[in-house]
Design a protein around this motif. Structure first.
Motif, PDB file in Angstrom:
ATOM      1  N   ILE A  15     -65.327  21.789   3.232  1.00 54.46           N
ATOM      2  CA  ILE A  15     -64.474  22.711   2.498  1.00 54.46           C
ATOM      3  C   ILE A  15     -63.124  22.778   3.203  1.00 54.46           C
ATOM      4  N   ASN A  16     -62.055  22.501   2.453  1.00 55.60           N
ATOM      5  CA  ASN A  16     -60.705  22.573   3.015  1.00 55.60           C
ATOM      6  C   ASN A  16     -60.090  23.932   2.736  1.00 55.60           C
ATOM      7  N   MET A  17     -59.396  24.432   3.787  1.00 54.43           N
ATOM      8  CA  MET A  17     -58.659  25.694   3.631  1.00 54.43           C
ATOM      9  C   MET A  17     -57.197  25.434   3.943  1.00 54.43           C
TER      10      MET A  17
ATOM     11  N   GLU B  81     -53.797  23.492   7.997  1.00 57.58           N
ATOM     12  CA  GLU B  81     -54.873  23.274   7.045  1.00 57.58           C
ATOM     13  C   GLU B  81     -56.101  22.816   7.814  1.00 57.58           C
ATOM     14  N   ILE B  82     -57.242  23.390   7.468  1.00 58.71           N
ATOM     15  CA  ILE B  82     -58.443  23.106   8.234  1.00 58.71           C
ATOM     16  C   ILE B  82     -59.547  22.598   7.314  1.00 58.71           C
ATOM     17  N   ALA B  83     -60.521  21.899   7.903  1.00 58.18           N
ATOM     18  CA  ALA B  83     -61.701  21.405   7.194  1.00 58.18           C
ATOM     19  C   ALA B  83     -62.932  22.030   7.821  1.00 58.18           C
ATOM     20  N   VAL B  84     -63.760  22.660   6.969  1.00 58.33           N
ATOM     21  CA  VAL B  84     -64.970  23.342   7.426  1.00 58.33           C
ATOM     22  C   VAL B  84     -66.171  22.478   7.051  1.00 58.33           C
ATOM     23  N   GLN B  85     -66.960  22.124   8.021  1.00 61.22           N
ATOM     24  CA  GLN B  85     -68.144  21.300   7.807  1.00 61.22           C
ATOM     25  C   GLN B  85     -69.379  22.193   7.625  1.00 61.22           C
TER      26      GLN B  85
ATOM     27  N   ASN C  88     -90.249  23.926 -14.195  1.00 66.01           N
ATOM     28  CA  ASN C  88     -91.351  24.599 -14.863  1.00 66.01           C
ATOM     29  C   ASN C  88     -92.501  24.874 -13.913  1.00 66.01           C
ATOM     30  N   PHE C  89     -92.265  24.750 -12.660  1.00 68.39           N
ATOM     31  CA  PHE C  89     -93.332  24.908 -11.685  1.00 68.39           C
ATOM     32  C   PHE C  89     -93.328  26.332 -11.160  1.00 68.39           C
ATOM     33  N   PRO C  90     -94.503  26.974 -11.227  1.00 69.28           N
ATOM     34  CA  PRO C  90     -94.579  28.313 -10.629  1.00 69.28           C
ATOM     35  C   PRO C  90     -94.324  28.213  -9.107  1.00 69.28           C
ATOM     36  N   GLU C  91     -93.476  29.075  -8.645  1.00 74.37           N
ATOM     37  CA  GLU C  91     -93.100  29.003  -7.231  1.00 74.37           C
ATOM     38  C   GLU C  91     -92.954  30.403  -6.682  1.00 74.37           C
ATOM     39  N   LEU C  92     -93.341  30.542  -5.404  1.00 73.54           N
ATOM     40  CA  LEU C  92     -93.076  31.791  -4.707  1.00 73.54           C
ATOM     41  C   LEU C  92     -91.580  31.865  -4.374  1.00 73.54           C
ATOM     42  N   GLN C  93     -91.205  32.978  -3.757  1.00 73.30           N
ATOM     43  CA  GLN C  93     -89.800  33.075  -3.302  1.00 73.30           C
ATOM     44  C   GLN C  93     -89.550  31.977  -2.267  1.00 73.30           C
ATOM     45  N   GLU C  94     -88.442  31.222  -2.465  1.00 76.22           N
ATOM     46  CA  GLU C  94     -88.102  30.110  -1.567  1.00 76.22           C
ATOM     47  C   GLU C  94     -86.726  30.372  -0.955  1.00 76.22           C
ATOM     48  N   GLY C  95     -86.604  29.932   0.261  1.00 77.66           N
ATOM     49  CA  GLY C  95     -85.339  30.146   0.948  1.00 77.66           C
ATOM     50  C   GLY C  95     -84.800  28.887   1.613  1.00 77.66           C
ATOM     51  N   PHE C  96     -83.505  28.880   1.739  1.00 76.59           N
ATOM     52  CA  PHE C  96     -82.833  27.818   2.513  1.00 76.59           C
ATOM     53  C   PHE C  96     -81.585  28.424   3.169  1.00 76.59           C
ATOM     54  N   ILE C  97     -81.035  27.668   4.154  1.00 71.51           N
ATOM     55  CA  ILE C  97     -79.879  28.196   4.885  1.00 71.51           C
ATOM     56  C   ILE C  97     -78.736  27.186   4.828  1.00 71.51           C
ATOM     57  N   ILE C  98     -77.529  27.715   4.898  1.00 77.75           N
ATOM     58  CA  ILE C  98     -76.308  26.901   4.974  1.00 77.75           C
ATOM     59  C   ILE C  98     -75.603  27.262   6.288  1.00 77.75           C
ATOM     60  N   ASN C  99     -75.358  26.265   7.106  1.00 77.59           N
ATOM     61  CA  ASN C  99     -74.802  26.486   8.459  1.00 77.59           C
ATOM     62  C   ASN C  99     -73.377  25.932   8.509  1.00 77.59           C
ATOM     63  N   ILE C 100     -72.449  26.715   9.067  1.00 77.90           N
ATOM     64  CA  ILE C 100     -71.103  26.206   9.358  1.00 77.90           C
ATOM     65  C   ILE C 100     -71.180  25.507  10.715  1.00 77.90           C
ATOM     66  N   THR C 101     -71.135  24.193  10.675  1.00 72.82           N
ATOM     67  CA  THR C 101     -71.370  23.422  11.903  1.00 72.82           C
ATOM     68  C   THR C 101     -70.095  23.090  12.672  1.00 72.82           C
ATOM     69  N   ASP C 102     -68.984  22.938  11.997  1.00 69.95           N
ATOM     70  CA  ASP C 102     -67.761  22.519  12.701  1.00 69.95           C
ATOM     71  C   ASP C 102     -66.554  22.859  11.843  1.00 69.95           C
TER      72      ASP C 102
ATOM     73  N   VAL D 146     -60.598  31.710  13.276  1.00 67.12           N
ATOM     74  CA  VAL D 146     -62.012  31.781  13.626  1.00 67.12           C
ATOM     75  C   VAL D 146     -62.774  31.850  12.306  1.00 67.12           C
ATOM     76  N   ILE D 147     -63.660  30.901  12.099  1.00 62.42           N
ATOM     77  CA  ILE D 147     -64.280  30.700  10.793  1.00 62.42           C
ATOM     78  C   ILE D 147     -65.701  31.273  10.787  1.00 62.42           C
ATOM     79  N   GLY D 148     -66.028  31.983   9.718  1.00 60.91           N
ATOM     80  CA  GLY D 148     -67.373  32.537   9.572  1.00 60.91           C
ATOM     81  C   GLY D 148     -67.650  32.920   8.133  1.00 60.91           C
TER      82      GLY D 148
END
Length: 867
Positions: free
Chosen positions: A728-730, A696-700, A747-761, A659-661
């Motif tokens: 990613i292979n395990m 051996e498994i592959a994580v998308q 060099n650009f002033p920026e506020l705090q920025e966020g992004f997400i990474i999802n384990i899809t398969d 079970v991958i997480g």
């Protein structure tokens, strides 16, 4: 003193004991004495017959079975005289003889009366023999008692075996193979051969009827008739039969070909019985006819090919003998026919010679046939005679392929040609009359090769059979003087119906001519169970292969077991499980089929556990079947070897592939943007594999902005960050792996920025198994990355004033309203958000009385540059 009485008693004992000696006396060693009073007053009994009746017996027959046994009672008196075990001998002998009898059984022996037993019974039976006899007298004598008993007054009894009541014949029936009253035979279109024999009175004519009697097996019902074997003739070589009657009796002639030197005349007596052998070399065929009430035969014989060279005429004499009359020599004779016209008898002989006289007609003249005329034909294949309108007609088939059949009519004392019939090369034809119409059926001959094979078959098989249309099996057998036995046949018809063991009886009845039926008057025919009467045990088609999931709790699954074909009797079936038996319960067991039951079930428990497991297989095998009450295993139920195994597949459970997480430390990560264009920051996230680690498994992976944030706070891929690999292979057994993310500088002033990474398969790599790993929270297994504010995103505040050479701003004291000093403040770099800027004046040379206010604040709105 011992007192006398009149009561029968056995041995009795009492003791005398010395005791209580007087003063000065002592007792020695022997102080007791045992006194035995022997049995008296006939305590062991007086032995005798309890009556003196005269017994009259008959020899054992079917009629007199119960009258063939004498029942003698041996008693000991008085009633109380039953002490101890006593014996007495007996002897059965003829009067005035001391030798044991051979006509009664048993003829000598011992009678034993145990302690307490007062009466014993002796059964003496008359023995059936084959000789007619007058009354015979015997005496049964008791002698030589032992055990203390003595003989009484009635120690002799008379037995008389009455004269044999079957002087004209005593019938019995047995299987041909042994002299028992039963025969076991398989159901397979087989024939049971039974021998009916006659003893006594062989010099008279008698008859006996026989019949089958249904029990659990039945004869043909519902008016259906079939041909079945009544009698078989096992001979070295047979060429044919012909039949005739003399008086009201049917006879048959069985022809034997070389190397046999003789043929046989049989008489019908319920079966065909041989009555005469006669010498005949190489007989080919025979036919019979009557002239003036007398029976005649024409036997075609001799010759080296298919045809015969001679045709001998015989008459049958009342003494059951063939009398030769004459021989008509016609080369290559193929057919012989007899017909009568205007009270004259004729014989037609058809030959296959190449000359012009293939058909010759002979006329009966007193005691012989004379040539009457010939027909100018050659190559005749066959002829057929039939009457119509008082005239005789003859149809002739020729071997010439271009020649039609020819029709002749008897006119003016000879056959004359009428016309042709449009049919060629007919080798076989028969005619019959229905009303006023005449019908003809024809058949063209088979090839020579086939004919040869048929001839060879007859020579190898060498069995001629008589058939009877079988409704009820019965018949009457006639025994002439000297006849001792006849073999009859009872047919066991095969079917495809499953049946338990069945039986029926063939019994003799209605003897005639003074004969009687002996004690062996029937035979029980036993047909063992057949056609899988008790069933063929197999897994049902829908249970040969089954898949099941391991649930969170124990669950049940059933496998259907069928009982095909027959359902007789009670059947138990043992089974055993092999393979991953730790996942099922039980691992073996037994199921039962009751009478008539066709379906049963094996119930298994699929055991739940928390261990991660791959797909597992359990094989359930039917190992042994027992039919209750059937000792012979070949007769009971059987297991179908093709359907004796069921394959149960337990699908992967508890995520054997994992079970991958995300690791908990990777669910939310803050990172600063690197300084300088040449620098970058690597963020390492960790993916964990829980539960199972097989394969051996592959994580998308997929990345996207954090849409929960304002647009200005959403990071952009390839501008703000780069993910090196989205797959990613395990390796197998690996529990953790890393995901590398590069944070890009700018060099650009920026506020705090966020992004997400999802384990899809997640999937197995190069695996043929049906199971797959899984994502812990499908669609929600997200790692959140926050890039902190950078490049002074809120701004850099400074005075935007003009200073003199010494770095000061000049202000003047002047009357209002020109006494206001304005110091511009600017917001450089980023302008994100509102900002409050506090300021304060610090005294140098001036005092607070020189200016006001001394402090305050400035508010910059979002995006405001200066104030």
């Amino acid at each position: 003193m011992i007192f006398d009485d009149e009561t029968p008693e056995g041995d009795e004992k009492f003791q005398l004991i010395l005791t209580n000696p007087s003063l000065g006396l002592e007792l020695g060693e022997n102080t007791t004495a045992t006194i035995t009073i022997l049995a008296n007053d006939d305590g062991h009994g007086v032995l005798s017959f309890n009556n003196s009746d005269h017994f009259f017996l008959r020899e054992q027959t079917a009629i007199h079975l119960m009258e063939s046994v004498a029942v003698l009672n041996i008693i000991r008196e008085p009633p109380q005289g039953i002490f101890g075990t006593v014996t007495v001998q007996y002897l059965v002998s003829e009067i005035n003889s001391s030798e044991p009898s051979v006509d009664l059984t048993p003829s000598q022996g011992y009678i034993v009366l145990e302690e307490g037993v007062r009466l014993k019974t002796l059964h003496i039976s008359a023995i059936l023999d084959e000789e007619p006899e007058m009354d015979e007298h015997f005496i049964v004598t008791l002698f030589n008692p032992t055990g203390g008993a003595r003989l009484g007054t009635r120690v002799e009894t008379m037995i008389t075996v009455l004269q044999n009541q079957a002087p004209l014949g005593l019938f019995s029936i047995y299987p041909v193979s042994n002299r028992t009253n039963f025969l076991i035979i398989e159901e397979a279109n087989a024939t049971a051969y039974l021998k009916v024999s006659r003893t006594n009175g062989l010099n008279t004519s008698v008859s006996i009827e026989w019949e089958t009697q249904s029990n659990t097996a039945f004869g043909i019902r519902d008016g259906i008739n079939v041909l079945s074997i009544l009698q078989s003739f096992v001979e070295e070589s047979v060429s044919g039969w012909c039949f005739f009657t003399s008086g009201e009796i049917l006879y048959g002639v069985l022809l034997h070909v070389p190397p046999a030197m003789f043929s046989t005349v049989y008489q019908w007596k319920g079966v065909f019985v041989p009555v005469e052998n006669f010498t005949m070399w190489n007989p080919k065929s025979c036919m019979s006819y009557k002239i003036g009430g007398s029976s005649y035969l024409v036997i075609s014989h001799g010759g080296t090919g298919q045809g015969a060279s001679d045709n001998s005429v015989y008459t049958f004499m009342p003494g059951r003998r063939l009398l030769w009359m004459q021989t008509l020599s016609v080369l290559d004779t193929r057919h012989v026919k007899h017909f009568t016209v205007e009270k004259e008898d004729y014989l037609i002989i058809v030959s296959h010679i190449t000359g012009s006289s293939s058909i010759q007609i002979f006329q009966w003249n007193k005691n012989m046939f004379l040539l009457h005329h010939q027909l100018p034909l050659h190559g005749v294949l066959n002829i057929n005679l039939f009457p119509r309108g008082g005239s005789m007609y003859m149809l002739v088939s020729l071997s010439n392929t271009s020649q039609n059949m020819l029709l002749y009519q008897w006119l003016n004392n000879e056959f004359r040609r009428l016309h042709e019939v449009p049919e060629k090369e007919v080798k076989h034809m028969e005619s019959w009359i229905s009303g006023s119409d005449i019908y003809l059926i024809t058949a063209k001959g088979i090839q020579q090769k086939t004919t040869k094979e048929f001839t060879e078959y007859m020579r190898v098989c060498s069995i001629a059979k008589a058939f009877v249309v079988k409704g009820i099996s019965s018949g009457e057998l006639i025994f002439d003087p000297g006849d001792m036995e006849v073999v009859i046949a009872v047919n066991i018809l095969d079917d495809i119906i499953p049946e338990e063991e069945e039986c029926f009886r063939v019994w003799l009845k209605n003897p005639k001519g003074g004969a009687e039926i002996g004690s062996h008057g029937f035979v029980n025919i036993i047909i063992p169970s057949n056609d899988n009467a008790y069933g063929v045990i197999a897994f049902a088609q829908n249970s040969l292969f089954k898949q099941v999931e391991e649930m969170e709790q124990d669950s049940l699954i059933t496998l259907n077991v069928e009982r095909l074909v027959g359902t007789y009797g009670r059947v138990t079936v043992e089974w055993i499980a092999n393979g991953s038996i730790s996942d099922v319960f039980p691992a073996s067991g037994m199921i039962t089929f009751s009478e008539g039951q066709a379906l049963s079930m094996i119930t298994l428990t699929i055991l739940a556990d928390s261990a991660a497991e791959l797909s597992e297989t359990v094989t359930i095998t039917l190992t042994h079947v027992t039919t209750v009450g059937v000792q012979d295993t070949t007769r009971g139920a059987i297991i179908d070897p093709k359907k004796s195994r069921a394959i149960l597949t337990i699908l992967p459970s508890d995520s054997p592939h994992g079970v991958i997480g995300w690791h908990t430390n990777s669910l939310f990560v803050k990172v600063t943007e690197p300084e300088g264009q040449m620098n970058s920051t690597i963020v390492t996230l960790q993916i964990v594999r829980e539960q199972g680690f097989v394969g051996e498994i592959a994580v998308q992976l997929s990345t996207e902005p954090n849409l929960d944030l304002p647009l200005s706070n959403q990071a952009t891929e390839n501008e703000d960050y780069i993910i090196e690999k989205k797959t990613i292979n395990m390796k197998e057994n690996a529990t953790i792996t890393s995901v590398m993310i590069t944070i890009l500088p700018d060099n650009f002033p920026e506020l705090q920025e966020g992004f997400i990474i999802n384990i899809t398969d997640v999937k197995l790599i190069d695996s043929l198994t049906r199971g797959q790993p899984s994502v812990k929270r499908v669609g929600l297994e997200i790692a959140e990355i926050a890039i902190e504010e950078n490049d002074d995103a809120r701004g850099i505040f400074s005075f935007s004033v003009t200073k003199d050479k010494i770095g000061t701003v000049v202000g003047y004291e002047v009357p209002p309203p020109h006494n206001i000093l304005k110091l511009p403040v600017v917001r450089q770099a980023g302008r994100f958000g509102s900002a409050v800027l506090y300021w304060e004046a610090i005294l140098l040379t001036a005092g607070f009385e020189d200016f006001t206010p001394s402090s305050g604040n400035l508010t910059f709105a979002d995006g405001q540059v200066g104030t």
